[in-house]
Design an enzyme around this catalytic site. Sequence first.
Site, PDB file in Angstrom:
ATOM      1  N   GLY A 201       0.866  -1.360   0.139  1.00 18.56           N
ATOM      2  CA  GLY A 201       0.157   0.059   0.044  1.00 18.56           C
ATOM      3  C   GLY A 201       0.746   1.237   0.079  1.00 18.56           C
ATOM      4  O   GLY A 201       1.926   1.345  -0.680  1.00 18.56           O
ATOM      5  N   LEU A 227      -4.334  -5.948  -4.454  1.00 13.85           N
ATOM      6  CA  LEU A 227      -3.462  -4.932  -4.272  1.00 13.85           C
ATOM      7  C   LEU A 227      -1.872  -5.464  -3.898  1.00 13.85           C
ATOM      8  O   LEU A 227      -1.759  -6.030  -2.785  1.00 13.85           O
ATOM      9  CB  LEU A 227      -3.660  -3.706  -3.371  1.00 13.85           C
ATOM     10  CG  LEU A 227      -2.820  -2.736  -3.050  1.00 13.85           C
ATOM     11  CD1 LEU A 227      -2.637  -1.959  -4.393  1.00 13.85           C
ATOM     12  CD2 LEU A 227      -3.267  -1.523  -2.040  1.00 13.85           C
ATOM     13  N   ASP A 228      -0.967  -5.350  -4.498  1.00 12.12           N
ATOM     14  CA  ASP A 228       0.397  -5.585  -4.552  1.00 12.12           C
ATOM     15  C   ASP A 228       0.705  -6.970  -4.094  1.00 12.12           C
ATOM     16  O   ASP A 228       1.516  -7.408  -3.268  1.00 12.12           O
ATOM     17  CB  ASP A 228       1.060  -4.805  -3.042  1.00 12.12           C
ATOM     18  CG  ASP A 228       1.019  -3.351  -3.481  1.00 12.12           C
ATOM     19  OD1 ASP A 228       1.120  -2.801  -4.719  1.00 12.12           O
ATOM     20  OD2 ASP A 228       0.817  -2.335  -2.588  1.00 12.12           O
ATOM     21  N   ALA A 229      -0.230  -8.010  -4.400  1.00 17.44           N
ATOM     22  CA  ALA A 229      -0.253  -9.342  -4.152  1.00 17.44           C
ATOM     23  C   ALA A 229      -0.398 -10.080  -5.397  1.00 17.44           C
ATOM     24  O   ALA A 229      -0.225 -11.628  -5.275  1.00 17.44           O
ATOM     25  CB  ALA A 229      -1.443  -9.682  -3.485  1.00 17.44           C
TER      26      ALA A 229
END
Lengths: 284, 284, 284, 284
Positions: A201, A227-229
Amino acid sequence: MPRLLVLTMSCPDGIGIVASVTRFLADHGGWIVEANYHADEKDKWFFMRQAILADSFHLSVDEFGDRFIPIADQFGISWKLSDTRHKKRLVLCVSKQDHCLSDLFHRWKSPDAGFDIVAVLSNHEDLRSFVEWHEVPFVCIPVGPGVNDPAFEEMARLYGRFGGEGMILARYMRILPPWFCERFDGQIINIHHSFLPSFVGARPYHQAYERGVKLIGATCHYVTGDLDAGPIIEQDVIRVDHGDSPEGMARLGRDIERIVLARGVQYHVEDRVLIHGNKTIVFR
Amino acid sequence: MPRLLVLTMSCPDGIGIVASVTRFLADHGGWIVEANYHADEKDKWFFMRQAILADSFHLSVDEFGDRFIPIADQFGISWKLSDTRHKKRLVLCVSKQDHCLSDLFHRWKSPDAGFDIVAVLSNHEDLRSFVEWHEVPFVCIPVGPGVNDPAFEEMARLYGRFGGEGMILARYMRILPPWFCERFDGQIINIHHSFLPSFVGARPYHQAYERGVKLIGATCHYVTGDLDAGPIIEQDVIRVDHGDSPEGMARLGRDIERIVLARGVQYHVEDRVLIHGNKTIVFR
Amino acid sequence: MPRLLVLTMSCPDGIGIVASVTRFLADHGGWIVEANYHADEKDKWFFMRQAILADSFHLSVDEFGDRFIPIADQFGISWKLSDTRHKKRLVLCVSKQDHCLSDLFHRWKSPDAGFDIVAVLSNHEDLRSFVEWHEVPFVCIPVGPGVNDPAFEEMARLYGRFGGEGMILARYMRILPPWFCERFDGQIINIHHSFLPSFVGARPYHQAYERGVKLIGATCHYVTGDLDAGPIIEQDVIRVDHGDSPEGMARLGRDIERIVLARGVQYHVEDRVLIHGNKTIVFR
Amino acid sequence: MPRLLVLTMSCPDGIGIVASVTRFLADHGGWIVEANYHADEKDKWFFMRQAILADSFHLSVDEFGDRFIPIADQFGISWKLSDTRHKKRLVLCVSKQDHCLSDLFHRWKSPDAGFDIVAVLSNHEDLRSFVEWHEVPFVCIPVGPGVNDPAFEEMARLYGRFGGEGMILARYMRILPPWFCERFDGQIINIHHSFLPSFVGARPYHQAYERGVKLIGATCHYVTGDLDAGPIIEQDVIRVDHGDSPEGMARLGRDIERIVLARGVQYHVEDRVLIHGNKTIVFR
């Protein structure tokens, strides 16, 4: 740099796959200059990349498709054949920071780049002059606060219109909506300025500073709805200490961000990355 | 290695602190061989470490305490003076794995170790013969499943009885109860086999494998009541790829674990680590 | 760790080698779990390593030799087939320092070690008790000043008597005579405490200190008649600065030496290293 | 970034130096935000760097010079006081490659750069348009084959005319004559594309390829009359393997070259580097 044909494939693991595929390549004159294999023991799945001298090979890309069908059917192979004569068409997305953008532009000029930058999209005007000096179209698409802002429709449309074969988020500071991530699954690459899964994040350098870590990092990954995964392509780190402020970390981190993104993009355009679930096989 | 007196201190930041302290040291003949400073800009706090040749200094440790009072009072200094002639007495806690244990034993034999291993506590019998061959007391304290098992009382008692000045969790696989962490605050050092804050808790290499990270790491930190969330002393990483199984990662990771723990312990026993909130200043 | 048959081979590069060899393996049931290839473009030479599940393969090692002859003859292949059930028999040579020795003993205990330590030879008595505690024969062979001291004959004789399949110089501080290096070409592995080709010869940490380098390193290489000039297997470095004395560098360097040596030994015993002229191909 | 005064100094080591200097600074209101010390044990020499908030200090740079004389005389101190408001004026020298040049131009735009690029000198015309687009003077000075070509006189003259306070050889491919190196001793910084002292001179990546090293590096150093033998400021390395050609190493190496040069330049312009014989103290 000789012209190459690059075959990437995956299938359920078994006996005789390599023998059959390499026999097929040899029977049509294919001189292999690079070969990589990976067998996922847990999922019993097999992955392969073969780089063939194009001049040695007797089949065109189209003929390959026809002739390879029996082998592909026999082993259940998903495959792709690329020709390095065709450079991948990349669309870059940026906001205000230019360190990743300028780095990619610099690498683009190298004869072994393997990609073309066909357009730059941004939610801000700041980087227009830099981009246009390089004679690349720059389109500013302001994005409202909502996750389903119509601006994303416009970005998707432009990506198609420019014939994009890869979208690189070079420090683009907005979160893409899920439908966007799904539509271009496996095509969107992001650089996140932390060593994921730490500091997902916003403001990861501030998070790193607060936690007091002794190394900071950057992660290049495919973008998914989480998100960001998404699947990680490349990561690296750099040492910091108690004397480094969040701003100092951000300055040091820029060097890692652009190198990690550049490596990830290079692996992607050279068809060295195969996605397997939420992970990648990277044949370096 | 000459005998040194090591002064560590912290206080609210201000003008004249270094001048006053170093004048005091100089006035008593102190020859400074190493000096480190850090000013935390955000909290306006000042940290210092001075290593003084013991032979040059005219005051004993006790006399220092008396004479330094006016300066300490003037600036609100918290301080500590150590004599390297006294080696820190460490109690090691282990379970079944011996790579960190044997590494620390090996370093202990070096003339510049700065510590003595005075006892090894374990919840298993496995490593008794190795420890006893080195003529170090080994005490097996089985621990039941509860977090408040009376075994921890026994560990605390033994730590005191052995005159422990530091407790090193060298892959000790049990979580210490909060009262224990509080009582020995700043004295317990753990090695966690991940790059924190990623992969807190159990089986971090399996977590790393599942996430598909491209680097794995280890973290040496002080233990607090928050699991794997105490002040970080040292971290490092090693590259892995898609071909590494969780077991392979564990094997590679052992080399990083023992080096990171060894560095953290060395910094601690040389009084190079100052704790500030949930972070550390490490004067290397 | 399942039992594997490991085929390593090299030959002039050409079309159809992989197809023929992998067809041969598949025809006899060979399930390949790891495969690596390298084509040396300059010398037009091809190198391959295949790891086959032993249980899947229908041929014994002897039968393999007979059946593989036609393919080997067709392509001019030099090859070797190893069975991981047989652990390589290593003879260690040491002088007075024990950090590499104790590290290799520690790794030997791991189930995936791939080697046995069958004897330790030394020109000093210092490490006898450590070695004998591990129930390994220790032979002290004092060596006179000359390069052709008869002691080297004795070392060669003992290496043979112990059935050595690899001689590891784990900080053995004498230079081996040329005839010795030739006789055991490709079998002797040394750890040199510098980043070769910098700082060949004696006291490399002092040389590094004098030159003011900012990183120090270690190099694991095969021993040839040219001092510190044989094929390099593995290297790594660690950061130092102006505050590090030669002694401090030596202390930091020990961690790199033992890791680099351990990696090199592991690659060697797993048949991951192919020597090509004065260079190595390392299939990791 | 607040305005700072940076005091760097060196003198014979002794007791009371720090006390006297920091008392002097405190007496004139100096708020120290960063302090570094180093005592060279072998040469008994002392080095110090103090960064003082300019707003807190009651003396101008000129007044400092007058008032500091008694202390400087007492301890035999050589010193320098810089004001970060003044950005160091750098002259860059290049040939045909632009990766270091474009990197430095990019960093120059950052508010914390600490330097100005006032001119670029080159022995080729290739990079003129890039430089002039940034509105920086570009002067092409072709250099004949001899080491004493009059072109070097012209370079020296231009360096003076542009008010150069540092000359950065950003992949300038000519060897400077000894008189030039001497005249600008401590002002010329070079990036050499190897991990010195390995691979001095021409084509270091080819040398690295031939030797079969497993890491390649870059070295930033002050230029002296001895080719590639001046005081080292910074070094770093990157992993390569048997699959990397000299050209591939050159491509990988470019990332290390520009980072190592950028760090070296940054340390230099922030007065973090003190030269001591043929070595540097770098206060990071």
